[in-house]
Design a protein around this motif. Sequence first.
Motif, mmCIF file in Angstrom:
data_model
loop_
_atom_site.group_PDB
_atom_site.id
_atom_site.type_symbol
_atom_site.label_atom_id
_atom_site.label_comp_id
_atom_site.label_asym_id
_atom_site.label_seq_id
_atom_site.Cartn_x
_atom_site.Cartn_y
_atom_site.Cartn_z
ATOM 1 N N PHE A 151 -8.623 0.107 -12.555
ATOM 2 C CA PHE A 151 -8.157 1.284 -12.249
ATOM 3 C C PHE A 151 -7.162 1.365 -11.041
ATOM 4 C CE2 PHE A 151 -8.251 5.625 -10.638
ATOM 5 C CZ PHE A 151 -7.769 6.368 -11.708
ATOM 6 N N THR A 152 -5.859 2.052 -11.218
ATOM 7 C CA THR A 152 -4.854 1.995 -10.328
ATOM 8 C C THR A 152 -4.544 3.205 -9.950
ATOM 9 O OG1 THR A 152 -4.001 -0.111 -10.857
ATOM 10 C CG2 THR A 152 -2.726 0.911 -9.559
ATOM 11 N N THR A 153 -4.148 3.667 -8.736
ATOM 12 C CA THR A 153 -3.675 5.093 -8.148
ATOM 13 C C THR A 153 -2.276 4.640 -7.481
ATOM 14 O OG1 THR A 153 -4.883 5.007 -6.175
ATOM 15 C CG2 THR A 153 -5.925 6.290 -8.245
ATOM 16 N N ASP A 154 -1.744 5.397 -6.858
ATOM 17 C CA ASP A 154 -0.506 5.196 -6.021
ATOM 18 C C ASP A 154 -0.884 4.521 -4.682
ATOM 19 O OD1 ASP A 154 1.206 6.319 -7.801
ATOM 20 O OD2 ASP A 154 1.177 8.203 -6.823
ATOM 21 N N ASN A 155 -2.171 4.703 -4.304
ATOM 22 C CA ASN A 155 -2.735 4.000 -2.913
ATOM 23 C C ASN A 155 -3.526 2.866 -3.017
ATOM 24 O OD1 ASN A 155 -1.556 6.388 -1.547
ATOM 25 N ND2 ASN A 155 -3.244 7.611 -2.246
ATOM 26 N N GLY A 156 -3.826 2.577 -4.061
ATOM 27 C CA GLY A 156 -4.766 1.576 -4.401
ATOM 28 C C GLY A 156 -5.044 1.124 -5.816
ATOM 29 N N VAL B 159 -11.207 -4.709 -4.298
ATOM 30 C CA VAL B 159 -10.903 -3.144 -3.957
ATOM 31 C C VAL B 159 -9.627 -3.237 -2.929
ATOM 32 C CG1 VAL B 159 -11.320 -0.690 -3.210
ATOM 33 C CG2 VAL B 159 -13.378 -2.082 -4.349
ATOM 34 N N SER B 160 -8.514 -2.756 -3.402
ATOM 35 C CA SER B 160 -7.359 -2.848 -2.487
ATOM 36 C C SER B 160 -7.156 -1.279 -2.331
ATOM 37 C CB SER B 160 -5.978 -3.405 -3.401
ATOM 38 O OG SER B 160 -5.024 -3.081 -2.825
ATOM 39 N N PHE B 161 -6.993 -1.044 -1.015
ATOM 40 C CA PHE B 161 -6.654 0.214 -0.739
ATOM 41 C C PHE B 161 -5.998 0.340 0.670
ATOM 42 C CE2 PHE B 161 -7.734 4.365 1.423
ATOM 43 C CZ PHE B 161 -7.275 5.277 0.400
#
Length: 127
Positions: A22-27, A40-42
């Motif tokens: 899963f991806t968002t603009d922040n991670g 987890v990349s945040f």
Amino acid sequence: MNQPEVKLGEKMQISAAMQEIFTTDNGAVYQCDKSNRLLVSFGDSLAELKVETFLRLKKAVDSINLSTMAVNTGRSSDYELITVFGCDKLYVLTLPEIYSFKELLSGAKFILELNSMLHERLYAQLA
């Protein structure tokens, strides 16, 4: 999506072996089937987590009451410290960052559960 080559210590790096969950603009959250871990990349940080630790982290983040944090005028309510057993990362997050982190972790958990249900159904049909 092109995945960046990012090293996390000497243990894990985001590569072609990693599956984007899963991806968002922040991670983003990636899964490594070889090590049975999630990455987890945040923000500017990376954390390598066992699935159980990921679920503990999500539970800790979900337990933060954003409404109470937003209306509290004390300086101590400007940030939240988040850490869980099994994770060597200490997250110091503001209200907007917590909201974004909740979104990332919730989306990743949903996709993991969906994949698990699909896997169970497919193999139940084949058996």
